[in-house]
Enzyme design. Sequence first.
Site, PDB file in Angstrom:
ATOM      1  N   THR A 238       0.829  -1.207   0.000  1.00  0.00           N
ATOM      2  CA  THR A 238       0.000   0.000   0.000  1.00  0.00           C
ATOM      3  C   THR A 238       0.865   1.259   0.000  1.00  0.00           C
ATOM      4  O   THR A 238       0.376   2.338   0.345  1.00  0.00           O
ATOM      5  CB  THR A 238      -0.942   0.022   1.225  1.00  0.00           C
ATOM      6  OG1 THR A 238      -0.167  -0.151   2.424  1.00  0.00           O
ATOM      7  CG2 THR A 238      -1.991  -1.062   1.134  1.00  0.00           C
ATOM      8  N   ARG A 240       4.186   2.316  -2.529  1.00  0.00           N
ATOM      9  CA  ARG A 240       4.444   2.751  -3.892  1.00  0.00           C
ATOM     10  C   ARG A 240       4.742   1.535  -4.760  1.00  0.00           C
ATOM     11  O   ARG A 240       5.473   0.635  -4.366  1.00  0.00           O
ATOM     12  CB  ARG A 240       5.603   3.755  -3.957  1.00  0.00           C
ATOM     13  CG  ARG A 240       5.261   5.142  -3.419  1.00  0.00           C
ATOM     14  CD  ARG A 240       4.233   5.831  -4.320  1.00  0.00           C
ATOM     15  NE  ARG A 240       3.861   7.162  -3.850  1.00  0.00           N
ATOM     16  CZ  ARG A 240       2.792   7.414  -3.096  1.00  0.00           C
ATOM     17  NH1 ARG A 240       2.016   6.424  -2.702  1.00  0.00           N
ATOM     18  NH2 ARG A 240       2.498   8.643  -2.736  1.00  0.00           N
ATOM     19  N   GLU A 269       0.433   3.616 -13.265  1.00  0.00           N
ATOM     20  CA  GLU A 269      -0.995   3.687 -12.956  1.00  0.00           C
ATOM     21  C   GLU A 269      -1.678   4.689 -13.885  1.00  0.00           C
ATOM     22  O   GLU A 269      -1.182   5.797 -14.058  1.00  0.00           O
ATOM     23  CB  GLU A 269      -1.187   4.108 -11.493  1.00  0.00           C
ATOM     24  CG  GLU A 269      -0.584   3.132 -10.487  1.00  0.00           C
ATOM     25  CD  GLU A 269      -0.677   3.637  -9.060  1.00  0.00           C
ATOM     26  OE1 GLU A 269      -1.139   4.792  -8.854  1.00  0.00           O
ATOM     27  OE2 GLU A 269      -0.286   2.906  -8.143  1.00  0.00           O
ATOM     28  N   HIS A 288      -5.208   2.217  -6.223  1.00  0.00           N
ATOM     29  CA  HIS A 288      -4.539   3.247  -5.422  1.00  0.00           C
ATOM     30  C   HIS A 288      -5.587   4.022  -4.619  1.00  0.00           C
ATOM     31  O   HIS A 288      -5.629   5.258  -4.622  1.00  0.00           O
ATOM     32  CB  HIS A 288      -3.737   4.199  -6.314  1.00  0.00           C
ATOM     33  CG  HIS A 288      -2.616   4.886  -5.569  1.00  0.00           C
ATOM     34  ND1 HIS A 288      -1.431   5.242  -6.173  1.00  0.00           N
ATOM     35  CD2 HIS A 288      -2.502   5.281  -4.284  1.00  0.00           C
ATOM     36  CE1 HIS A 288      -0.638   5.828  -5.295  1.00  0.00           C
ATOM     37  NE2 HIS A 288      -1.277   5.865  -4.138  1.00  0.00           N
TER      38      HIS A 288
END
Length: 330
Positions: A238, A240, A269, A288
């Site tokens: 959680t 990078r 992303e 994310h």
Amino acid sequence: MKDGRHLVWILDDEWNSHELEKSMYNQHGFEVKVTRSDKLEDDMPLYAPCADGVVAQVGFQCRADVIDKLQSCKVISVSGAGYNHVDIEAATQKGIMVSNVPDYCAEEVSNHTLALILTVTRRLASYNRKVREGKWDPLDTMPIHRLSENTVGLLGFGRIARMVAAKLKPFGVRILVHDDFVTEETFNVHGVEPVSLNDLLQQSNILSLHVPLTTETNNLINYERLKMMPRGAFVINTCRGGVINEADLETAIKEGHISGAGLDVLEIEPPSPDHPLLKMDEVFITPHSSYLSEESIDELRTRTTQAVIDGVHGKHLPYALNQVKTETKI
């Protein structure tokens, strides 16, 4: 400054409305301009030379070429905890303070981390998919192990990881931690076991990542380190995406050494539709989103805005990421 008013330049590809921010800025007599990345080249000559403060939304690249054009700027306020999208060295050379908001979503991210741990270790995604397919068989997703029999390794022990540790304790797991920048006293206060990186990997059935993305952590979790983990281990990320070598993770899962992964972040992303990890049943991915709640977003936007106002007025920034010489900019 533009037309006698302080100018705030918001660089943002994520949010469509900035009414909360504008309300705060208007109370202090600030003018606000918002730029999307596809309009950056057009807006740069209009706003960069006269912007007193800049808001850099996470994901919007605020690199040296942008910072070099800032002639009046005193502060860049990062709208989030991560700041690898801002060239801090370039800002420092220009005498611009950079500040972030590191703790606005610690509760949300720590909760999301636990949710991912439970989702992948209890194989909830597989159960849900098979029930939807009309299959009602609790035994077809084995093995599932009792959580309290696991050792959880936390790589990094900042605010979020400390909350994760506290929330894991009622489950009865053993908690190991590796963080070279945390004192022995802090480990003792939180009741966790500090170990070397190698020991963390070798003993953790569940590895949860809580480090910033730097040159040292980029691709830190590669094939060699994944193979150091116990067979059947899980990886949770959680922080990078770039901390994990995704191709190596795919390989380790296909080989059966890693049982699965819960990921809220990826190196790129959003990922391409043909990203291999998206096609793996063993991998559970969220977009994310671990930071997200109505309350966290309001707090983030308010504190990001306040950092700009304080920075422009020369006030102390409690979460400054650099140090610059104080001088008056006209």
